[in-house]
Design a protein around this motif. Structure first.
Motif, PDB file in Angstrom:
ATOM      1  N   THR A  76     -20.913 -25.168  32.458  1.00  0.00           N
ATOM      2  CA  THR A  76     -21.420 -26.284  33.261  1.00  0.00           C
ATOM      3  C   THR A  76     -22.916 -26.218  33.530  1.00  0.00           C
ATOM      4  N   TYR A  77     -23.540 -25.093  33.165  1.00  0.00           N
ATOM      5  CA  TYR A  77     -24.959 -24.909  33.487  1.00  0.00           C
ATOM      6  C   TYR A  77     -25.744 -24.661  32.212  1.00  0.00           C
ATOM      7  N   GLN A  78     -26.829 -25.360  32.059  1.00  0.00           N
ATOM      8  CA  GLN A  78     -27.724 -25.190  30.916  1.00  0.00           C
ATOM      9  C   GLN A  78     -29.063 -24.664  31.417  1.00  0.00           C
ATOM     10  N   PRO A  79     -29.432 -23.409  31.100  1.00  0.00           N
ATOM     11  CA  PRO A  79     -30.718 -22.876  31.559  1.00  0.00           C
ATOM     12  C   PRO A  79     -31.879 -23.731  31.070  1.00  0.00           C
ATOM     13  N   ASP A 106     -26.454 -15.562  43.692  1.00  0.00           N
ATOM     14  CA  ASP A 106     -26.017 -14.628  42.662  1.00  0.00           C
ATOM     15  C   ASP A 106     -26.560 -13.255  43.046  1.00  0.00           C
ATOM     16  N   ARG A 159     -19.504 -21.157  34.923  1.00  0.00           N
ATOM     17  CA  ARG A 159     -20.959 -21.311  35.001  1.00  0.00           C
ATOM     18  C   ARG A 159     -21.533 -21.578  33.612  1.00  0.00           C
ATOM     19  N   LEU A 208     -27.019 -17.096  32.516  1.00  0.00           N
ATOM     20  CA  LEU A 208     -26.334 -17.480  33.745  1.00  0.00           C
ATOM     21  C   LEU A 208     -27.246 -17.753  34.940  1.00  0.00           C
ATOM     22  N   ALA A 236     -29.149 -21.092  38.299  1.00  0.00           N
ATOM     23  CA  ALA A 236     -28.345 -22.155  38.913  1.00  0.00           C
ATOM     24  C   ALA A 236     -28.413 -22.113  40.431  1.00  0.00           C
ATOM     25  N   ARG A 237     -28.668 -20.932  40.990  1.00  0.00           N
ATOM     26  CA  ARG A 237     -28.787 -20.760  42.446  1.00  0.00           C
ATOM     27  C   ARG A 237     -29.677 -19.554  42.717  1.00  0.00           C
TER      28      ARG A 237
END
Length: 394
Positions: A218-221, A140, A215, A88, A91-92
């Motif tokens: 929609t988010y790929q590390p 986060d 998350r 997770l 992303a931010r």
């Protein structure tokens, strides 16, 4: 050995005060495992139903919102937290609260392993909490609800913004089932079977809010994820993980043991009863500390004192006069003496924490056993302090 007081007459009925694995529930018998699905595939209908039952009963006991997912994952709470961090984060920006050993470990992983450049570590020494007001709601945040090695817990979730943009990722391993978790302020919650309900180790629980699921989808590390960390396929959540289809092979013996703890919790009155048992033990220790000449809470603020992992510091002048290494040795001697007497096992402070004692008081521990233990603490401290006094006089 010089001893200035007689041994207390009453002994704890159960001397198991370890902070993990923790005491089994009152009245526990190995017979509780007779129905375990041993020698069966965990993918078969009945064993899978047992795994799903752990999820269903856990959700109900904790009052988890209907739109949350809950799954069983590998490697106890550590595995659950690491899965969340690696899947997770990035992303931010992220704020990490570090105020005891395990939260310091999460901070280390985020800064030194994931190497996130926009990571802030908000730290505090053992016994205190970081400045919760400093957490940025656009970031986060990663934190432990209860510091197992410091005996410090967050008093509430008021510091987490309701309209936060970031995710709130909470390691609740020694809080779940003994403290009320503010589900509306959290997005990821993890725990293990081996804490408050006294289950066996090896498996973790991972709870995800709709925001956390969004998350994931929609988010790929930017880093590779090992198989045991993968919760999505083709950009969609793998729903089976949250229905009893574990990522790797679980122990069906451990599953049956976890179910036994959950059923016991339901029989005694559910979450309110579990919380009441832990809080009663804390209140008993607090009353004793109030009159103690040698012991004090490591947690300085009463609002932040854990009702599960109760950590005590030693304030006696004879102890504080010792060098740090000698303090660690003296505290260990007190714990060892209690173990030799068979009245308390595994209550030395955590290896990274200040020297002292750590008493597990989660829901499976009888408050009456906590009350019976306290005079023994006084006896052991008197015996060890006499040793040091005699050595100084020679």
């Amino acid at each position: 050995m010089a001893q200035h007081a007689s041994k207390p007459a009453l002994r704890p009925a159960n001397p198991h005060f370890s902070s993990g694995p923790c005491a089994k529930r009152p009245g526990y018998s190995i017979a509780a495992l007779e129905g375990a699905m041993l020698g069966r595939s965990h993918r078969a209908k009945l064993p899978k139903a047992r795994l799903a039952e752990v999820i269903t009963r856990s959700r109900a006991l904790l009052g988890m919102p209907e739109d949350w997912r809950l799954g069983i994952v590998p490697a106890s709470d550590t595995g659950a937290v690491e899965l969340a961090l690696w899947s997770l984060l990035g992303a931010r920006p992220v704020d990490v609260l570090a105020f005891e050993s395990f939260s310091e470990g999460w901070a280390n992983d985020i800064v030194k392993q994931l190497k996130l450049r926009d990571a802030r570590v908000l730290a505090a020494p053992y016994g205190e909490l970081p400045d919760l007001a400093a957490v940025d709601p656009t970031h986060d945040v990663v934190f432990t609800w209860n510091g197992t090695t410091s005996g410090v817990r967050v008093p509430d979730a008021d510091w987490i913004a309701a309209d936060r943009e970031g995710l709130a990722i909470c390691d609740a391993t020694s809080a779940a089932f003994a403290m009320r978790l503010a589900w509306d302020k959290l997005d990821v919650v993890t725990w293990s079977w081996q804490k408050v309900l006294g289950g066996e180790g090896a498996h973790g629980m991972l709870a995800l809010s709709p925001r956390a699921v969004a998350r994931l989808e929609t988010y790929q590390p930017p880093w590779p994820l090992p198989k045991i960390f993968r919760l999505t396929k083709g950009g969609k959540l793998i729903e089976g993980v949250f229905q009893g289809e574990t990522i790797n092979t679980p122990s069906m013996l451990g599953v049956e043991d976890a179910l036994d703890g959950l059923r016991w919790a339901e029989r005694i009155g559910g979450l309110p009863a579990l919380i009441a048992r832990a809080e009663a033990s804390l209140a008993t220790v607090a009353a004793w500390v109030e009159g103690s000449h040698w012991a004090e809470f490591l947690a300085r603020d009463a609002r932040t004192r854990s009702c599960t992992s109760i950590c005590l510091a030693i304030k006696a002048p004879w102890f504080r006069a010792l060098a740090p290494a000698a303090q660690a040795e003296a505290a260990k001697k007190i714990a060892t003496l209690l173990e030799v007497e068979g009245v308390a096992f595994d209550i030395a402070s955590y290896r990274d924490a200040p020297p002292g004692l750590r008493i597990w008081a989660g829901a499976t521990v009888e408050p009456s056993d906590i009350a019976a233990l306290l005079p023994w603490l006084d006896w052991a401290e008197a015996a060890i302090s006499a040793q040091y006094a005699n050595a100084a006089a020679e």
